[in-house]
Motif scaffolding. Structure first.
Motif, mmCIF file in Angstrom:
data_model
loop_
_atom_site.group_PDB
_atom_site.id
_atom_site.type_symbol
_atom_site.label_atom_id
_atom_site.label_comp_id
_atom_site.label_asym_id
_atom_site.label_seq_id
_atom_site.Cartn_x
_atom_site.Cartn_y
_atom_site.Cartn_z
ATOM 1 N N ARG A 172 -69.862 4.737 3.143
ATOM 2 C CA ARG A 172 -70.081 4.842 4.587
ATOM 3 C C ARG A 172 -69.684 3.569 5.313
ATOM 4 N NH1 ARG A 172 -73.363 7.939 8.243
ATOM 5 N NH2 ARG A 172 -73.743 9.395 6.532
ATOM 6 N N ASP A 173 -69.877 2.404 4.665
ATOM 7 C CA ASP A 173 -69.656 1.136 5.376
ATOM 8 C C ASP A 173 -68.178 0.822 5.611
ATOM 9 O OD1 ASP A 173 -68.876 0.409 2.831
ATOM 10 O OD2 ASP A 173 -70.497 -1.018 2.496
ATOM 11 N N VAL A 174 -67.251 1.602 5.054
ATOM 12 C CA VAL A 174 -65.835 1.357 5.339
ATOM 13 C C VAL A 174 -65.323 2.295 6.425
ATOM 14 C CG1 VAL A 174 -65.474 0.641 2.948
ATOM 15 C CG2 VAL A 174 -64.851 2.963 3.627
ATOM 16 N N LEU A 175 -66.179 3.178 6.927
ATOM 17 C CA LEU A 175 -65.773 4.138 7.941
ATOM 18 C C LEU A 175 -66.072 3.615 9.344
ATOM 19 C CD1 LEU A 175 -67.195 7.342 6.217
ATOM 20 C CD2 LEU A 175 -64.773 6.746 6.448
ATOM 21 N N PRO A 176 -65.277 4.018 10.338
ATOM 22 C CA PRO A 176 -65.571 3.644 11.729
ATOM 23 C C PRO A 176 -66.970 4.130 12.127
ATOM 24 C CG PRO A 176 -63.359 4.548 11.555
ATOM 25 C CD PRO A 176 -64.013 4.790 10.227
ATOM 26 N N ALA A 177 -67.610 3.381 13.005
ATOM 27 C CA ALA A 177 -69.009 3.669 13.344
ATOM 28 C C ALA A 177 -69.173 4.897 14.224
ATOM 29 C CB ALA A 177 -69.631 2.452 14.028
ATOM 30 N N ASP A 178 -68.168 5.224 15.036
ATOM 31 C CA ASP A 178 -68.296 6.355 15.954
ATOM 32 C C ASP A 178 -66.913 6.963 16.195
ATOM 33 O OD1 ASP A 178 -67.035 4.582 17.801
ATOM 34 O OD2 ASP A 178 -68.993 3.889 18.518
ATOM 35 N N TRP A 179 -66.880 8.034 17.006
ATOM 36 C CA TRP A 179 -65.621 8.754 17.223
ATOM 37 C C TRP A 179 -64.583 7.881 17.908
ATOM 38 C CZ3 TRP A 179 -63.173 12.783 15.438
ATOM 39 C CH2 TRP A 179 -62.069 13.299 16.143
ATOM 40 N N VAL A 180 -65.004 7.083 18.895
ATOM 41 C CA VAL A 180 -64.055 6.210 19.590
ATOM 42 C C VAL A 180 -63.436 5.223 18.609
ATOM 43 C CG1 VAL A 180 -63.815 4.429 21.356
ATOM 44 C CG2 VAL A 180 -65.191 6.458 21.828
ATOM 45 N N SER A 181 -64.261 4.632 17.744
ATOM 46 C CA SER A 181 -63.753 3.691 16.742
ATOM 47 C C SER A 181 -62.834 4.395 15.753
ATOM 48 C CB SER A 181 -64.922 3.045 15.992
ATOM 49 O OG SER A 181 -65.777 2.355 16.881
ATOM 50 N N PHE A 182 -63.161 5.643 15.427
ATOM 51 C CA PHE A 182 -62.305 6.422 14.526
ATOM 52 C C PHE A 182 -60.927 6.629 15.143
ATOM 53 C CE2 PHE A 182 -60.721 10.758 13.530
ATOM 54 C CZ PHE A 182 -60.373 10.550 12.198
ATOM 55 N N LYS A 183 -60.871 6.968 16.436
ATOM 56 C CA LYS A 183 -59.586 7.174 17.102
ATOM 57 C C LYS A 183 -58.792 5.866 17.178
ATOM 58 C CE LYS A 183 -58.121 10.344 18.774
ATOM 59 N NZ LYS A 183 -57.150 11.306 18.181
ATOM 60 N N ILE A 184 -59.481 4.763 17.347
ATOM 61 C CA ILE A 184 -58.795 3.465 17.342
ATOM 62 C C ILE A 184 -58.190 3.204 15.970
ATOM 63 C CG2 ILE A 184 -59.173 0.965 17.468
ATOM 64 C CD1 ILE A 184 -61.291 1.535 19.633
ATOM 65 N N TYR A 185 -58.947 3.532 14.919
ATOM 66 C CA TYR A 185 -58.439 3.361 13.546
ATOM 67 C C TYR A 185 -57.197 4.216 13.307
ATOM 68 C CZ TYR A 185 -58.030 4.640 8.607
ATOM 69 O OH TYR A 185 -57.542 4.939 7.352
ATOM 70 N N THR A 186 -57.249 5.495 13.671
ATOM 71 C CA THR A 186 -56.099 6.368 13.411
ATOM 72 C C THR A 186 -54.886 5.940 14.232
ATOM 73 O OG1 THR A 186 -56.873 7.987 15.051
ATOM 74 C CG2 THR A 186 -57.514 8.357 12.753
ATOM 75 N N ALA A 187 -55.109 5.518 15.486
ATOM 76 C CA ALA A 187 -53.992 5.063 16.323
ATOM 77 C C ALA A 187 -53.340 3.824 15.714
ATOM 78 C CB ALA A 187 -54.483 4.768 17.736
ATOM 79 N N ALA A 188 -54.160 2.910 15.185
ATOM 80 C CA ALA A 188 -53.616 1.701 14.570
ATOM 81 C C ALA A 188 -52.835 2.042 13.304
ATOM 82 C CB ALA A 188 -54.741 0.721 14.252
ATOM 83 N N MET A 189 -53.351 2.985 12.523
ATOM 84 C CA MET A 189 -52.657 3.391 11.308
ATOM 85 C C MET A 189 -51.310 4.029 11.631
ATOM 86 S SD MET A 189 -53.976 2.753 8.289
ATOM 87 C CE MET A 189 -53.358 4.053 7.202
ATOM 88 N N MET A 190 -51.268 4.836 12.697
ATOM 89 C CA MET A 190 -50.012 5.498 13.069
ATOM 90 C C MET A 190 -48.905 4.486 13.352
ATOM 91 S SD MET A 190 -50.627 8.786 13.019
ATOM 92 C CE MET A 190 -51.931 10.015 13.267
ATOM 93 N N GLU A 191 -49.278 3.299 13.838
ATOM 94 C CA GLU A 191 -48.288 2.288 14.202
ATOM 95 C C GLU A 191 -48.077 1.246 13.110
ATOM 96 O OE1 GLU A 191 -46.403 2.519 16.818
ATOM 97 O OE2 GLU A 191 -47.452 4.374 17.363
ATOM 98 N N SER A 192 -48.900 1.276 12.070
ATOM 99 C CA SER A 192 -48.831 0.227 11.053
ATOM 100 C C SER A 192 -47.747 0.527 10.030
ATOM 101 C CB SER A 192 -50.185 0.097 10.343
ATOM 102 O OG SER A 192 -50.372 1.170 9.434
ATOM 103 N N GLU A 193 -47.291 -0.526 9.328
ATOM 104 C CA GLU A 193 -46.291 -0.331 8.292
ATOM 105 C C GLU A 193 -46.886 0.308 7.043
ATOM 106 O OE1 GLU A 193 -46.449 -4.816 6.290
ATOM 107 O OE2 GLU A 193 -44.566 -3.956 6.965
ATOM 108 N N THR A 194 -48.226 0.406 6.981
ATOM 109 C CA THR A 194 -48.839 1.114 5.852
ATOM 110 C C THR A 194 -48.304 2.529 5.775
ATOM 111 O OG1 THR A 194 -50.861 -0.196 5.991
ATOM 112 C CG2 THR A 194 -51.027 1.920 4.865
ATOM 113 N N LEU A 195 -48.121 3.166 6.939
ATOM 114 C CA LEU A 195 -47.506 4.486 6.965
ATOM 115 C C LEU A 195 -45.994 4.295 7.064
ATOM 116 C CD1 LEU A 195 -49.810 6.661 9.245
ATOM 117 C CD2 LEU A 195 -49.999 6.144 6.812
ATOM 118 N N THR A 196 -45.346 4.436 5.937
ATOM 119 C CA THR A 196 -43.895 4.295 5.847
ATOM 120 C C THR A 196 -43.360 5.503 5.095
ATOM 121 O OG1 THR A 196 -44.022 1.874 5.812
ATOM 122 C CG2 THR A 196 -41.997 2.895 4.964
#
Length: 325
Positions: free
Chosen positions: A179-203
């Motif tokens: 649980r402690d590696v997950l975003p705390a709420d829905w807004v934080s979750f959307k920030i996480y997914t938006a950051a992942m979409m732009e990161s080089e991790t997704l290649t």
């Protein structure tokens, strides 16, 4: 960080020791997750979720080198949906059984990157039970479910989205995600997914592009998806990933997606509940009413999960023994 067997056991114990909701599962019929995941509309996001998962080089490497997706694409579809739907709609014992099976399956998947993709160098090792990879797969399921639901069903309120995310955090424990590696709420979750979409991790690696091409062309699945489905899938992806996967995205595709957004909601609203809701949900409702699973629901289940009933808690893997089918 790799999820060890002890880590997984702690996550699963946290899920199973949480106070029970209405019903006999990890979640119950009064949950937002049941309301969302019972809808057949979620199938509209299957292509998006798959492509977003493939965009993580570790996931595409594991599928390319370890999976039987090309030899048995329908079987992979059924196994995936059987696992997810049993976690959501099964009893606690059933959900725990498929979670343990999935952990063992992931623990056996690992290897060496054959090409450099983003931050992952050729020759470096990948493991399916890596926390960050699991967290991304979980995120694709959650975000895509909400997006697909909104295409054909009334949108959830802000409060309902927050409740859905709290339930999804509990659901994540079945994958061994702390649980402690997950975003705390829905807004934080959307920030996480938006950051992942732009990161080089997704290649999008060569392997990912090849898998996507074989699936969407119909080469791997015997028949390709209709144009409107492919067009909607492309529309639901960030532009950089749409381009990286080389998905058709011209005027014809835009018109097809626009037309689908008009006729799909009308058609869906006209369907009877037993066609709008997935078989595992109908099986769960019959179970909660103390009734046997209806014949029509068993038939639906064969389409959704490849077997007439969700896996029994004592079944090996995700298939019920034939004597119980």
């Amino acid at each position: 960080m790799i999820v060890s067997e002890a880590d997984f056991a702690r996550c699963l114990d946290e899920v199973l020791s949480a106070p029970a909701q209405a019903g006999d599962g990890v979640l119950g019929p009064d949950s937002v997750m049941w309301r969302v995941h019972r809808e057949a509309a979620l199938f509209l996001g299957a292509g998006r979720a798959l492509l977003l998962q493939l965009a993580h080089p570790w996931v595409s490497a594991g599928i390319a080198e370890q999976s039987k997706v090309f030899a048995d694409p329908l079987g992979r579809f059924h196994r995936t949906f059987s696992i997810v739907y049993t976690m959501v709609f099964g009893t606690r014992d059933q959900a725990a059984a498929v979670a343990r099976w999935l952990y063992r399956r992931h623990a056996a998947v690992g290897g060496v990157m054959t090409e450099t993709a983003g931050p992952f160098a050729a020759g470096s090792r990948y493991r399916a039970n890596d926390v960050e990879a699991l967290r991304w797969v979980h995120a694709t399921l959650v975000e895509t479910a909400m997006m697909s639901y909104g295409l054909l069903c009334p949108p959830l309120t802000d409060a309902e989205r927050e409740q859905y995310w709290r339930e999804a955090m509990r659901f994540a424990g079945l994958f061994g995600i702390p649980r402690d590696v997950l975003p705390a709420d829905w807004v934080s979750f959307k920030i996480y997914t938006a950051a992942m979409m732009e990161s080089e991790t997704l290649t999008v690696s060569t392997a990912a592009r090849d898998i996507a091409q074989r699936i969407f062309s119909g080469e791997a699945t015997w028949v390709g998806p209709p144009r409107w489905f492919s067009a909607l899938t492309a529309e639901m992806l960030p532009e950089r990933l749409r381009l990286a996967f080389d998905l058709p995205d011209g005027a014809r595709e835009h018109r097809s997606a626009a037309r689908a957004r008009i006729w799909l909601p009308r058609l869906y609203a006209a369907l009877p509940p037993r066609l709008r809701t997935v078989g595992p949900y109908q099986e769960a409702m019959a179970r909660l009413c103390g009734e046997p699973c209806p014949s029509f629901t068993r038939l639906l289940n064969r389409g959704w999960i490849g077997q007439p009933l969700m896996p029994a808690a004592n079944a090996a893997g995700v298939r019920r023994p034939s004597a119980q089918s």
